[in-house]
Design an enzyme around this catalytic site. Structure first.
Site, PDB file in Angstrom:
ATOM      1  N   GLY A  23     -25.777  37.723 -16.200  1.00 46.97           N
ATOM      2  CA  GLY A  23     -25.258  36.793 -17.484  1.00 46.97           C
ATOM      3  C   GLY A  23     -23.806  36.736 -17.742  1.00 46.97           C
ATOM      4  O   GLY A  23     -23.266  36.031 -18.571  1.00 46.97           O
ATOM      5  N   TYR A  42     -26.068  25.294 -13.200  1.00 48.83           N
ATOM      6  CA  TYR A  42     -25.721  24.335 -14.182  1.00 48.83           C
ATOM      7  C   TYR A  42     -26.746  23.276 -14.490  1.00 48.83           C
ATOM      8  O   TYR A  42     -26.726  23.024 -15.873  1.00 48.83           O
ATOM      9  CB  TYR A  42     -24.463  23.495 -13.463  1.00 48.83           C
ATOM     10  CG  TYR A  42     -23.267  24.417 -13.040  1.00 48.83           C
ATOM     11  CD1 TYR A  42     -22.836  24.642 -11.641  1.00 48.83           C
ATOM     12  CD2 TYR A  42     -22.677  25.042 -13.900  1.00 48.83           C
ATOM     13  CE1 TYR A  42     -21.475  25.158 -11.512  1.00 48.83           C
ATOM     14  CE2 TYR A  42     -21.527  25.909 -13.740  1.00 48.83           C
ATOM     15  CZ  TYR A  42     -21.161  26.193 -12.677  1.00 48.83           C
ATOM     16  OH  TYR A  42     -20.003  26.738 -12.287  1.00 48.83           O
ATOM     17  N   GLY A  52     -25.927  37.702 -11.380  1.00 46.86           N
ATOM     18  CA  GLY A  52     -27.284  37.788 -12.062  1.00 46.86           C
ATOM     19  C   GLY A  52     -27.225  38.717 -13.544  1.00 46.86           C
ATOM     20  O   GLY A  52     -28.304  39.512 -13.711  1.00 46.86           O
ATOM     21  N   GLU A  56     -16.074  29.291  -0.956  1.00 44.89           N
ATOM     22  CA  GLU A  56     -16.153  27.925  -0.905  1.00 44.89           C
ATOM     23  C   GLU A  56     -15.702  27.344   0.345  1.00 44.89           C
ATOM     24  O   GLU A  56     -15.771  26.142   0.815  1.00 44.89           O
ATOM     25  CB  GLU A  56     -15.218  27.014  -2.008  1.00 44.89           C
ATOM     26  CG  GLU A  56     -15.828  27.291  -3.606  1.00 44.89           C
ATOM     27  CD  GLU A  56     -14.794  26.731  -4.444  1.00 44.89           C
ATOM     28  OE1 GLU A  56     -13.587  26.658  -4.325  1.00 44.89           O
ATOM     29  OE2 GLU A  56     -15.448  26.272  -5.696  1.00 44.89           O
ATOM     30  N   GLU A  98     -11.997  24.184 -14.526  1.00 45.20           N
ATOM     31  CA  GLU A  98     -11.310  24.279 -13.094  1.00 45.20           C
ATOM     32  C   GLU A  98     -11.985  25.274 -12.319  1.00 45.20           C
ATOM     33  O   GLU A  98     -12.514  25.064 -11.061  1.00 45.20           O
ATOM     34  CB  GLU A  98      -9.844  24.355 -13.143  1.00 45.20           C
ATOM     35  CG  GLU A  98      -9.182  24.520 -11.947  1.00 45.20           C
ATOM     36  CD  GLU A  98      -9.461  23.317 -11.052  1.00 45.20           C
ATOM     37  OE1 GLU A  98      -9.463  21.994 -11.703  1.00 45.20           O
ATOM     38  OE2 GLU A  98      -9.521  23.313  -9.623  1.00 45.20           O
ATOM     39  N   LYS A 138     -25.954  25.264  -3.977  1.00 41.68           N
ATOM     40  CA  LYS A 138     -27.411  25.357  -4.398  1.00 41.68           C
ATOM     41  C   LYS A 138     -27.343  26.191  -5.743  1.00 41.68           C
ATOM     42  O   LYS A 138     -28.088  25.665  -6.760  1.00 41.68           O
ATOM     43  CB  LYS A 138     -28.598  25.333  -3.621  1.00 41.68           C
ATOM     44  CG  LYS A 138     -29.934  24.960  -3.970  1.00 41.68           C
ATOM     45  CD  LYS A 138     -31.163  24.679  -2.987  1.00 41.68           C
ATOM     46  CE  LYS A 138     -32.276  24.166  -3.928  1.00 41.68           C
ATOM     47  NZ  LYS A 138     -32.610  24.875  -5.118  1.00 41.68           N
ATOM     48  N   GLY A 194     -21.607  35.060 -15.666  1.00 40.02           N
ATOM     49  CA  GLY A 194     -21.135  33.662 -15.601  1.00 40.02           C
ATOM     50  C   GLY A 194     -21.433  32.826 -16.878  1.00 40.02           C
ATOM     51  O   GLY A 194     -20.679  32.031 -17.134  1.00 40.02           O
TER      52      GLY A 194
END
Lengths: 166, 169
Positions: free
Chosen positions: B103, B139, B101, B27, B91, B133, B105
């Site tokens: 699955g 999401y 890639g 981030e 959070e 992006k 997450g």
């Protein structure tokens, strides 16, 4: 008029808290979004593991509002966690009834919140609420959405259920 | 690839601290991280935890070059919406780059959703950086709404001196 007390909310206050939640939502033009009930507030705020905490401002009967209310301001908050800095205070709702603004109630509530000894407080403001944004920015608040690009996302119950079925 | 998702325990704090740092580097905000492994142990695993965690683990044969088998995590806590009531706030959600890639997450987020629904939550909230992006696309594909875009809600922070000033009448 400096005659008011600030105290922790009690179970009997839930009716006034819900009333003020709806008044604030109306001010935010989001009144139809409120589906919370008094029962929810009672169960969720006054059980063994409260989901939220609340301060209320009370005026004496002789100073009651035009509609006869003596609970005239509230702040709903809870503690959150930022894995970068630790415990935070999250201010969910902060409201003073219009006829009681300008007497320092808001500032006193914020002072109480700052005494919870969290190093940082987070909250959300609608971008069209320019007077509130100015109030907070004048006191040093940062707009994380504008300055750092953070966007708030939400997924509702129906889509959550779909997600768990996949 | 085989993987398992489970509740985090005290022993996981070392790996969670490592992955928190990795996520903050992704981030581009790693200079912000002040929390230590010890903080996580105290704040997440005491009588009244400030957060909950889940970890994704792979079998030994898939361990990373550095020998890690804990390769993803999510930190979440229960929050409250004055509009809807009980909510869950996700959070952090992170999977190490070489395990994306597959699955994992999605499985982590699904677990948080499950736990939230079981606790009576009406919604799951989280924040994403606008330039991220691939995450935003993921999401949105799960049915999430960008509340900042849709309702103009901005995330604000008041810390340190600013919080003191806010407390002045």
């Amino acid at each position: 008029m400096a005659n008011f007390i600030l105290r922790k909310a009690e179970p009997n206050d839930v009716s006034d808290i819900l009333r003020m939640i709806k008044e604030l939502a109306k001010y935010e033009e989001m009144e139809e979004q409120v589906i919370l009930t008094e029962k929810d507030l009672l169960e969720d705020g006054f059980g063994d593991h409260p989901f939220y905490h609340c301060f209320v401002a009370e005026v004496p009967k002789e100073k009651q509002s035009a509609d006869g209310f003596t609970l005239v301001a509230f702040a709903m908050y809870y503690f959150t966690y930022d894995p970068w800095i630790g415990k935070l205070l999250y201010l969910e709702d902060f409201y003073v009834m219009e006829e009681f603004r300008g007497f320092g109630m808001g500032s006193h509530i914020l002072k109480l919140l700052s005494e919870t000894r969290c190093s940082s407080m987070h909250f959300i403001v609608a971008e069209n609420n320019t007077s509130s944004i100015e109030f907070y920015k004048r006191r040093g608040a940062s707009d994380l959405s504008r300055e750092e690009g953070w966007r708030l996302f939400s997924i509702d119950k129906e889509d959550l259920k779909k997600m768990t079925k996949k | 690839m085989e993987f398992s998702i489970r509740a985090a325990n005290l022993e996981d704090c070392k790996d969670i601290a490592r992955m928190i740092l990795e996520l903050s580097e992704y981030e581009k905000l790693s200079d912000r991280v002040k929390v230590t492994q010890k903080d996580l142990e105290q704040d997440g695993f005491s009588k009244n935890p400030f957060f909950h965690g889940i970890v994704a683990e792979v079998p030994e044969q898939h361990r990373t070059a550095d020998g890690h088998v804990k390769i993803g995590y999510s930190l979440y806590f229960y929050s409250y919406s004055s509009w809807k009531g009980r909510s869950v706030y996700m959070e952090d959600l992170y999977v190490m780059p070489e395990f994306r890639g597959k699955g994992i997450g999605k499985a982590l987020m699904s677990k948080v959703a499950q736990l939230g629904l079981a606790a009576g939550c009406k919604q799951l909230d989280f924040t994403v950086l606008d330039w991220n992006k691939s995450s935003v696309d993921f999401y949105m594909s799960q049915g999430c709404a960008d509340i900042t875009a849709d309702l103009g809600l901005h995330c604000m922070r008041c810390e340190g001196d600013a919080m003191e000033r806010l407390a002045q009448p």
